[in-house]
Design a protein around this motif. Structure first.
Motif, PDB file in Angstrom:
ATOM      1  N   SER A 168      44.144  31.802  43.684  1.00 41.99           N
ATOM      2  CA  SER A 168      44.620  32.086  42.331  1.00 41.99           C
ATOM      3  C   SER A 168      44.224  33.505  41.937  1.00 41.99           C
ATOM      4  O   SER A 168      43.381  34.138  42.586  1.00 41.99           O
ATOM      5  CB  SER A 168      44.009  31.096  41.339  1.00 41.99           C
ATOM      6  OG  SER A 168      42.613  31.335  41.205  1.00 41.99           O
ATOM      7  N   GLY A 169      44.803  33.974  40.840  1.00 46.73           N
ATOM      8  CA  GLY A 169      44.452  35.293  40.342  1.00 46.73           C
ATOM      9  C   GLY A 169      42.963  35.450  40.066  1.00 46.73           C
ATOM     10  O   GLY A 169      42.339  36.424  40.518  1.00 46.73           O
ATOM     11  N   PRO A 170      42.323  34.519  39.326  1.00 43.14           N
ATOM     12  CA  PRO A 170      40.884  34.648  39.076  1.00 43.14           C
ATOM     13  C   PRO A 170      40.040  34.625  40.352  1.00 43.14           C
ATOM     14  O   PRO A 170      39.027  35.324  40.436  1.00 43.14           O
ATOM     15  CB  PRO A 170      40.579  33.436  38.180  1.00 43.14           C
ATOM     16  CG  PRO A 170      41.872  33.166  37.471  1.00 43.14           C
ATOM     17  CD  PRO A 170      42.932  33.458  38.499  1.00 43.14           C
ATOM     18  N   GLN A 171      40.424  33.823  41.338  1.00 44.17           N
ATOM     19  CA  GLN A 171      39.669  33.808  42.590  1.00 44.17           C
ATOM     20  C   GLN A 171      39.746  35.158  43.291  1.00 44.17           C
ATOM     21  O   GLN A 171      38.751  35.652  43.834  1.00 44.17           O
ATOM     22  CB  GLN A 171      40.212  32.702  43.505  1.00 44.17           C
ATOM     23  CG  GLN A 171      39.844  31.302  43.046  1.00 44.17           C
ATOM     24  CD  GLN A 171      40.544  30.222  43.851  1.00 44.17           C
ATOM     25  OE1 GLN A 171      41.721  30.327  44.192  1.00 44.17           O
ATOM     26  NE2 GLN A 171      39.824  29.161  44.154  1.00 44.17           N
ATOM     27  N   ILE A 172      40.926  35.762  43.288  1.00 43.60           N
ATOM     28  CA  ILE A 172      41.074  37.088  43.886  1.00 43.60           C
ATOM     29  C   ILE A 172      40.239  38.105  43.120  1.00 43.60           C
ATOM     30  O   ILE A 172      39.572  38.964  43.712  1.00 43.60           O
ATOM     31  CB  ILE A 172      42.555  37.510  43.896  1.00 43.60           C
ATOM     32  CG1 ILE A 172      43.381  36.578  44.784  1.00 43.60           C
ATOM     33  CG2 ILE A 172      42.700  38.953  44.387  1.00 43.60           C
ATOM     34  CD1 ILE A 172      44.885  36.800  44.684  1.00 43.60           C
ATOM     35  N   GLU A 173      40.247  37.985  41.803  1.00 42.16           N
ATOM     36  CA  GLU A 173      39.541  38.958  40.973  1.00 42.16           C
ATOM     37  C   GLU A 173      38.037  38.921  41.233  1.00 42.16           C
ATOM     38  O   GLU A 173      37.377  39.961  41.351  1.00 42.16           O
ATOM     39  CB  GLU A 173      39.835  38.681  39.503  1.00 42.16           C
ATOM     40  CG  GLU A 173      39.430  39.798  38.571  1.00 42.16           C
ATOM     41  CD  GLU A 173      40.033  39.618  37.193  1.00 42.16           C
ATOM     42  OE1 GLU A 173      40.186  40.634  36.486  1.00 42.16           O
ATOM     43  OE2 GLU A 173      40.342  38.463  36.825  1.00 42.16           O
ATOM     44  N   VAL A 174      37.459  37.729  41.329  1.00 40.74           N
ATOM     45  CA  VAL A 174      36.029  37.598  41.606  1.00 40.74           C
ATOM     46  C   VAL A 174      35.694  38.198  42.970  1.00 40.74           C
ATOM     47  O   VAL A 174      34.674  38.893  43.122  1.00 40.74           O
ATOM     48  CB  VAL A 174      35.601  36.114  41.535  1.00 40.74           C
ATOM     49  CG1 VAL A 174      34.197  35.930  42.102  1.00 40.74           C
ATOM     50  CG2 VAL A 174      35.663  35.609  40.109  1.00 40.74           C
ATOM     51  N   LEU A 175      36.530  37.937  43.952  1.00 43.84           N
ATOM     52  CA  LEU A 175      36.311  38.498  45.281  1.00 43.84           C
ATOM     53  C   LEU A 175      36.443  40.016  45.261  1.00 43.84           C
ATOM     54  O   LEU A 175      35.623  40.744  45.836  1.00 43.84           O
ATOM     55  CB  LEU A 175      37.319  37.880  46.258  1.00 43.84           C
ATOM     56  CG  LEU A 175      37.216  38.281  47.730  1.00 43.84           C
ATOM     57  CD1 LEU A 175      35.878  37.859  48.314  1.00 43.84           C
ATOM     58  CD2 LEU A 175      38.366  37.651  48.523  1.00 43.84           C
ATOM     59  N   GLN A 176      37.475  40.501  44.575  1.00 41.03           N
ATOM     60  CA  GLN A 176      37.739  41.936  44.545  1.00 41.03           C
ATOM     61  C   GLN A 176      36.590  42.717  43.915  1.00 41.03           C
ATOM     62  O   GLN A 176      36.330  43.871  44.288  1.00 41.03           O
ATOM     63  CB  GLN A 176      39.038  42.204  43.777  1.00 41.03           C
ATOM     64  CG  GLN A 176      39.478  43.662  43.767  1.00 41.03           C
ATOM     65  CD  GLN A 176      39.926  44.140  45.132  1.00 41.03           C
ATOM     66  OE1 GLN A 176      41.005  43.834  45.578  1.00 41.03           O
ATOM     67  NE2 GLN A 176      39.056  44.893  45.809  1.00 41.03           N
ATOM     68  N   ASP A 177      35.876  42.108  42.994  1.00 41.23           N
ATOM     69  CA  ASP A 177      34.761  42.783  42.337  1.00 41.23           C
ATOM     70  C   ASP A 177      33.709  43.281  43.327  1.00 41.23           C
ATOM     71  O   ASP A 177      33.016  44.267  43.063  1.00 41.23           O
ATOM     72  CB  ASP A 177      34.095  41.850  41.323  1.00 41.23           C
ATOM     73  CG  ASP A 177      34.882  41.719  40.036  1.00 41.23           C
ATOM     74  OD1 ASP A 177      35.767  42.564  39.787  1.00 41.23           O
ATOM     75  OD2 ASP A 177      34.624  40.771  39.276  1.00 41.23           O
ATOM     76  N   ARG A 178      33.576  42.586  44.465  1.00 42.78           N
ATOM     77  CA  ARG A 178      32.537  42.948  45.431  1.00 42.78           C
ATOM     78  C   ARG A 178      33.079  43.679  46.646  1.00 42.78           C
ATOM     79  O   ARG A 178      32.304  44.147  47.476  1.00 42.78           O
ATOM     80  CB  ARG A 178      31.789  41.681  45.891  1.00 42.78           C
ATOM     81  CG  ARG A 178      31.174  40.879  44.772  1.00 42.78           C
ATOM     82  CD  ARG A 178      30.217  41.712  43.907  1.00 42.78           C
ATOM     83  NE  ARG A 178      29.050  42.146  44.635  1.00 42.78           N
ATOM     84  CZ  ARG A 178      27.897  41.487  44.684  1.00 42.78           C
ATOM     85  NH1 ARG A 178      27.776  40.337  44.026  1.00 42.78           N
ATOM     86  NH2 ARG A 178      26.865  41.948  45.348  1.00 42.78           N
TER      87      ARG A 178
END
Length: 328
Positions: A168-178
């Motif tokens: 999902s978008g939020p899952q990608i976003e959390v991963l992308q942060d790191r």
């Protein structure tokens, strides 16, 4: 958040609006028995048909046919000088099958990512993959650990870009942060038959929206951040183009008839109509073709032209016919 690490190599996103060949059907059965020379020939014929159709991106996963899909493709690369330089490869890691007493579990630990990528490279007989995909969300995923493993693989030249699948978008976003590299692709099941990704956009504030589990906003997140949406199952497993169905619904029969009608009007194939419908969407969806039949692969070649020529009314008619009821 889509920014490469300072001083790191420039990452070229996988371009949208293209067809992708999905290699899950290559390599014979899912049993442990070895693949045969005939199955290597079958893989070579599928690759040839894909190349003839203008396809240059080939999609794999470490689990497909227990690794045999990658292995037969590696055989094709080995016996076809210069082929690797003409194509792009992506593979997925993260699903474990029939291990540790479990039928299925997910493992996106750093050590697992490193080990599985090296195993895939050996089977594919190549030094690198153009895109590494994280196959499914792992609830035990540590974004920092993933980032470290991916960074090591990219520094070693084994991986050139990173994608995800079924996120999902939020899952990608959390991963992308790191991450020190942008996520360039998200592979999801998307077709005229599996339309939750589309229904969620118009059923906001409608009771019918509870019938669809697709996380609303994921398509929009990918569009906003330049993440290519890759659509697996894009041909709806032949549901509208002649695959036998035990008891097709009235909507399915009507959709198959409409697909055939549009194909005749546009002097193309039903496969091209189905893929063109996906590619018409402004998210620039890249359909993944999973058939191993060379004739059916070639039948997909005109999809981009169909997308360009499909009217808004035709696009909506296909959607409404497939859903079996009008939109709100």
């Amino acid at each position: 958040m889509n920014r490469p690490e300072a001083g790191g190599p420039a990452v070229q996103p996988v371009p949208g609006q293209e067809l992708i060949y999905g290699c899950m059907g290559l390599g014979g059965s899912w049993s442990p028995e070895p693949y045969s020379s005939a199955q290597v020939d079958e893989a070579a014929a599928a690759v040839d048909a894909a190349l003839e159709s203008g396809i240059t991106l080939f999609d794999h996963a470490d689990i497909y046919r227990g690794g045999k899909s990658e292995a037969v493709f590696g055989e094709v690369l080995a016996r076809t000088p210069g082929l690797r330089e003409r194509i792009r490869l992506q593979t997925k890691v993260g699903i474990r099958l029939n291990e540790q007493g479990l039928e299925t579990y997910y493992d996106l630990s750093g050590d697992a990512i490193l080990a599985r990528v090296n195993e895939s490279l050996a089977r594919l007989r190549t030094n690198y993959v153009d895109v590494l995909m994280l196959h499914r969300p792992d609830p035990l995923l540590d974004p920092a650990e993933v980032a470290s493993a991916v960074g090591q693989l990219m520094a070693e030249g084994k991986v050139r870009a990173l994608g995800v699948s079924n996120m999902s978008g939020p899952q990608i976003e959390v991963l992308q942060d790191r991450l020190g590299t942008p996520v360039v692709a998200n592979q999801l099941e998307m077709s005229l038959s599996r339309r939750a990704w589309l229904e969620s956009t118009v059923l906001v504030n409608h009771a019918e929206g509870t019938d669809y589990s697709f996380p609303h906003g994921t398509v929009e997140h990918c569009v906003r951040h330049g993440i290519t949406l890759q659509a697996y199952g894009s041909l709806a497993r032949g549901l509208y183009t002649g695959a036998p169905a035990a008891a097709p619904s009235a909507a399915e029969e009507a959709t198959a008839a409409l697909v055939a009608q549009l194909a005749a009007e546009k002097k193309t194939t039903g496969e091209a109509v189905l893929l063109g419908w996906l590619m018409k969407h402004p998210a620039r969806i890249a359909p993944v073709i999973g058939t191993a039949n060379p004739d059916r692969i070639r039948a997909c070649a005109g999809a981009a032209e169909v997308a360009a020529g499909m009217t808004r009314a035709q696009w909506y008619r296909l959607w409404v016919t497939a859903r079996g009821s009008n939109i709100p």
